[in-house]
Design an enzyme around this catalytic site. Structure first.
Site, mmCIF file in Angstrom:
data_model
loop_
_atom_site.group_PDB
_atom_site.id
_atom_site.type_symbol
_atom_site.label_atom_id
_atom_site.label_comp_id
_atom_site.label_asym_id
_atom_site.label_seq_id
_atom_site.Cartn_x
_atom_site.Cartn_y
_atom_site.Cartn_z
ATOM 1 N N HIS A 113 61.012 56.513 14.099
ATOM 2 C CA HIS A 113 62.230 56.022 14.756
ATOM 3 C C HIS A 113 62.085 56.013 16.276
ATOM 4 O O HIS A 113 61.323 56.787 16.851
ATOM 5 C CB HIS A 113 63.479 56.787 14.293
ATOM 6 C CG HIS A 113 63.688 58.158 14.824
ATOM 7 N ND1 HIS A 113 63.906 59.256 14.010
ATOM 8 C CD2 HIS A 113 63.771 58.645 16.094
ATOM 9 C CE1 HIS A 113 64.105 60.331 14.743
ATOM 10 N NE2 HIS A 113 64.021 59.993 16.013
ATOM 11 N N GLU A 128 66.652 54.376 12.973
ATOM 12 C CA GLU A 128 65.903 54.929 11.850
ATOM 13 C C GLU A 128 65.204 53.805 11.073
ATOM 14 O O GLU A 128 65.548 52.620 11.254
ATOM 15 C CB GLU A 128 66.877 55.667 10.920
ATOM 16 C CG GLU A 128 67.555 56.871 11.559
ATOM 17 C CD GLU A 128 66.689 58.124 11.555
ATOM 18 O OE1 GLU A 128 65.435 58.018 11.570
ATOM 19 O OE2 GLU A 128 67.276 59.217 11.559
ATOM 20 N N ASP A 175 70.601 57.286 23.464
ATOM 21 C CA ASP A 175 71.431 57.654 22.320
ATOM 22 C C ASP A 175 72.231 58.922 22.590
ATOM 23 O O ASP A 175 72.022 59.602 23.606
ATOM 24 C CB ASP A 175 70.560 57.810 21.059
ATOM 25 C CG ASP A 175 69.295 58.643 21.298
ATOM 26 O OD1 ASP A 175 69.249 59.391 22.294
ATOM 27 O OD2 ASP A 175 68.365 58.542 20.493
ATOM 28 N N ASN A 194 59.283 59.839 11.548
ATOM 29 C CA ASN A 194 59.389 58.693 10.622
ATOM 30 C C ASN A 194 59.285 57.359 11.372
ATOM 31 O O ASN A 194 59.600 56.314 10.823
ATOM 32 C CB ASN A 194 60.688 58.771 9.827
ATOM 33 C CG ASN A 194 61.924 58.722 10.717
ATOM 34 O OD1 ASN A 194 61.816 58.547 11.929
ATOM 35 N ND2 ASN A 194 63.098 58.865 10.127
HETATM 36 C C1 GLP Z 1 65.334 62.383 18.590
HETATM 37 C C2 GLP Z 1 65.763 61.340 19.626
HETATM 38 C C3 GLP Z 1 64.657 60.366 19.902
HETATM 39 C C4 GLP Z 1 63.377 61.139 20.139
HETATM 40 C C5 GLP Z 1 62.941 61.783 18.852
HETATM 41 C C6 GLP Z 1 61.689 62.627 18.984
HETATM 42 O O1 GLP Z 1 65.854 62.183 17.323
HETATM 43 N N1 GLP Z 1 66.945 60.632 19.281
HETATM 44 O O2 GLP Z 1 65.009 59.557 21.024
HETATM 45 O O3 GLP Z 1 62.369 60.271 20.568
HETATM 46 O O4 GLP Z 1 63.976 62.530 18.281
HETATM 47 O O5 GLP Z 1 61.989 63.894 19.481
HETATM 48 P P1 GLP Z 1 60.897 64.945 19.924
HETATM 49 O O6 GLP Z 1 60.331 64.459 21.201
HETATM 50 O O7 GLP Z 1 61.666 66.231 20.091
HETATM 51 O O8 GLP Z 1 59.898 65.018 18.835
#
Ligand code: GLP
Length: 246
Positions: A138, A143, A67, A136
């Protein structure tokens, strides 16, 4: 979907790095899909160390990112382009021609999504998809509510995700929209590794692993995937087996 629980973040990160390397040793031209966020930083660190010590080359591999925020130039410090360059792609022997990150600054985002989806197809699909998980549930920027049959597209981020990710921006919210690879493309990956660390992921992990398969918990889709492994530290696994997942 199976879960492997490790005593701490370092052990989880090392195991995830080894799983990626094992696959690349078998198939040096494997196609990887990779996440951003704080969780995979330890894994990237281990992969870079293994590269520097001569254990692994990434020169034949192909890389796709999951992404990117919409509206950020690739040199914006909070862009996933910069994150990947600083933490991984810029530190290994990856072939720049085989590194793909969605262009969040594209004039025509819809066309960019189509181009990105086509590039994944041309590469023969994804061999190993590494994922983090949002609080959440995702995955990528899919989402809650993301259709399981979705492909690469422009999405609107939830308020909670924009707040959690605000720290990367000089603002109180992350951008409103992003480009993300879709749920169906993730599901078609031949192998998926989902990494989670910390108590703030425990509820999402339990919901994904022990709750119903539902579009309201995107990561729960992986329960139907034939080859998914969760890499968890003890904190992220701390809600498992308590019957708290809905
Ligand atoms: C972001 C990314 C995800 C990632 C998630 C968790 O929003 N788009 O791909 O897995 O958040 O992030 P973190 O590892 O910092 O908790």
């Amino acid at each position: 979907m199976r879960a492997r629980v490790f005593p701490d973040y370092e052990a989880m990160s090392a195991a995830a790095a080894h799983a990626v390397v094992d696959r690349l040793v078998e198939e040096p031209s494997a196609v990887l899909m990779l996440p951003t966020g704080t969780t995979p930083l330890g894994m990237y660190g281990r992969l870079v160390e293994m590269h520097r010590s001569g254990e692994i080359s990434f020169s034949e591999a192909t890389f796709f990112n999951l992404d990117e925020y919409l509206g950020l130039l690739p040199d914006h410090p909070a862009s996933y382009h910069v994150y990947m360059k600083e933490n991984f792609y810029g530190l290994i022997d990856a072939d720049p021609a085989r590194i793909f990150v969605p262009d969040g600054a594209a004039d025509d985002p819809e066309a960019e999504c189509e181009r990105y989806q086509a590039a994944i197809g041309e590469a023969g699909g994804i061999d190993v998809c590494v994922l983090g998980i949002g609080r959440n549930g995702h995955i990528g920027f899919n989402e809650p509510g993301a259709p399981f049959d979705s492909r690469t597209r422009v999405v609107r981020l939830s308020e909670s995700t924009r707040l959690v990710n605000a720290g990367d921006f000089e603002a109180d919210r992350a951008p409103e929209r992003a480009i993300t690879v879709g749920m169906a493309t993730i599901f078609e990956s031949r192998e998926a590794l989902l990494l989670a660390s910390g108590t703030n992921k425990a509820a999402a992990v339990a919901a994904a692993l022990e709750g119903d398969v539902s579009e309201s918990v995107p990561a729960s889709m992986l329960k139907k995937h034939p080859n998914t492994t969760l890499f968890l530290d003890e904190d992220a696994a701390s809600d498992l087996g308590r019957g708290v997942a809905s």
